[in-house]
Design a protein around this motif. Sequence first.
Motif, short mmCIF file in Angstrom:
data_model
loop_
_atom_site.label_atom_id
_atom_site.label_comp_id
_atom_site.label_asym_id
_atom_site.label_seq_id
_atom_site.Cartn_x
_atom_site.Cartn_y
_atom_site.Cartn_z
N CYS A 75 43.85 111.03 -13.42
CA CYS A 75 43.38 112.39 -13.73
C CYS A 75 44.15 112.88 -14.96
N GLU A 76 43.43 113.29 -15.97
CA GLU A 76 44.05 113.75 -17.22
C GLU A 76 44.83 115.05 -17.01
N GLU A 77 44.34 115.92 -16.13
CA GLU A 77 45.01 117.20 -15.87
C GLU A 77 46.28 117.00 -15.03
N CYS A 78 46.20 116.17 -13.99
CA CYS A 78 47.36 115.92 -13.11
C CYS A 78 48.39 115.02 -13.79
N GLN A 79 47.92 114.17 -14.71
CA GLN A 79 48.74 113.17 -15.37
C GLN A 79 49.36 112.19 -14.37
N LYS A 80 48.53 111.78 -13.38
CA LYS A 80 49.00 110.79 -12.42
C LYS A 80 47.83 110.02 -11.83
N VAL A 81 48.17 108.88 -11.23
CA VAL A 81 47.18 108.03 -10.57
C VAL A 81 47.14 108.42 -9.10
N THR A 82 45.94 108.61 -8.58
CA THR A 82 45.75 108.98 -7.18
C THR A 82 44.66 108.11 -6.57
N TRP A 83 44.87 107.70 -5.32
CA TRP A 83 43.86 106.93 -4.59
C TRP A 83 42.90 107.88 -3.92
N TYR A 84 41.60 107.57 -4.01
CA TYR A 84 40.57 108.40 -3.37
C TYR A 84 39.61 107.53 -2.57
N HIS A 85 39.07 108.12 -1.51
CA HIS A 85 38.00 107.52 -0.72
C HIS A 85 36.70 107.97 -1.36
N ILE A 86 35.89 107.01 -1.81
CA ILE A 86 34.63 107.31 -2.47
C ILE A 86 33.49 106.99 -1.52
N HIS A 87 32.57 107.93 -1.38
CA HIS A 87 31.37 107.75 -0.57
C HIS A 87 30.18 107.98 -1.49
N LYS A 88 29.38 106.93 -1.71
CA LYS A 88 28.24 107.02 -2.60
C LYS A 88 26.97 107.28 -1.79
N ILE A 89 26.27 108.35 -2.14
CA ILE A 89 24.99 108.68 -1.52
C ILE A 89 23.99 108.78 -2.67
N ASP A 90 23.00 107.88 -2.67
CA ASP A 90 22.05 107.75 -3.77
C ASP A 90 22.82 107.55 -5.07
N ARG A 91 22.77 108.51 -5.98
CA ARG A 91 23.51 108.39 -7.25
C ARG A 91 24.65 109.40 -7.33
N GLU A 92 24.99 109.99 -6.20
CA GLU A 92 26.04 111.00 -6.15
C GLU A 92 27.28 110.42 -5.46
N TYR A 93 28.46 110.77 -5.98
CA TYR A 93 29.72 110.28 -5.43
C TYR A 93 30.48 111.43 -4.78
N ARG A 94 30.91 111.23 -3.54
CA ARG A 94 31.74 112.22 -2.85
C ARG A 94 33.17 111.69 -2.84
N SER A 96 37.19 112.10 -1.73
CA SER A 96 38.10 112.74 -0.78
C SER A 96 39.40 111.95 -0.71
N THR A 97 40.44 112.59 -0.23
CA THR A 97 41.72 111.93 -0.05
C THR A 97 41.63 111.05 1.19
#
Length: 140
Positions: A75-94, A96-97
């Motif tokens: 994240c350019e704003e946080c200036q750090k690497v973070t792991w996220y859980h990605i849930h793809k529905i059709d062409r949309e990505y959700r 979450s931590t």
Amino acid sequence: MGRRCDRNRKRSKRRAIYCPVHHCYLDSVSQKHAIYSNQPSQLLEYGIGKQASRRILAAQSEVILNNHWLEAFWCEECQKVTWYHIHKIDREYRVSTPPPELWQRVMGVTDPRGNPSVGEFTRKQARMAAHKIKQFGHIY
């Protein structure tokens, strides 16, 4: 009929994955790590019915969830690497931590908190040994 350059544009678009805190675009810094399920209760969380989940797990001991994965992002704003859980529905990505128990069901990723079966003494000794550098026969 559109312009020729518009018709021939078949390049893939950038994935629309945004920081849940700052709402800026996230840059991927790792590969996708698939999440698997080996219990009917886990499949129920992802919208698969009780009988269907039992039937699926009777045929296979583990099921890989295609539209769910863990991935590290910058994240350019946080200036750090973070792991996220990605849930793809059709062409949309959700985004979450990921909860702590999800790390146990991911392929190819070590738990960021370390192996829970390793004691604190062993963990400290391993860290100390990793920092000792051998140069010209001397340990510094």
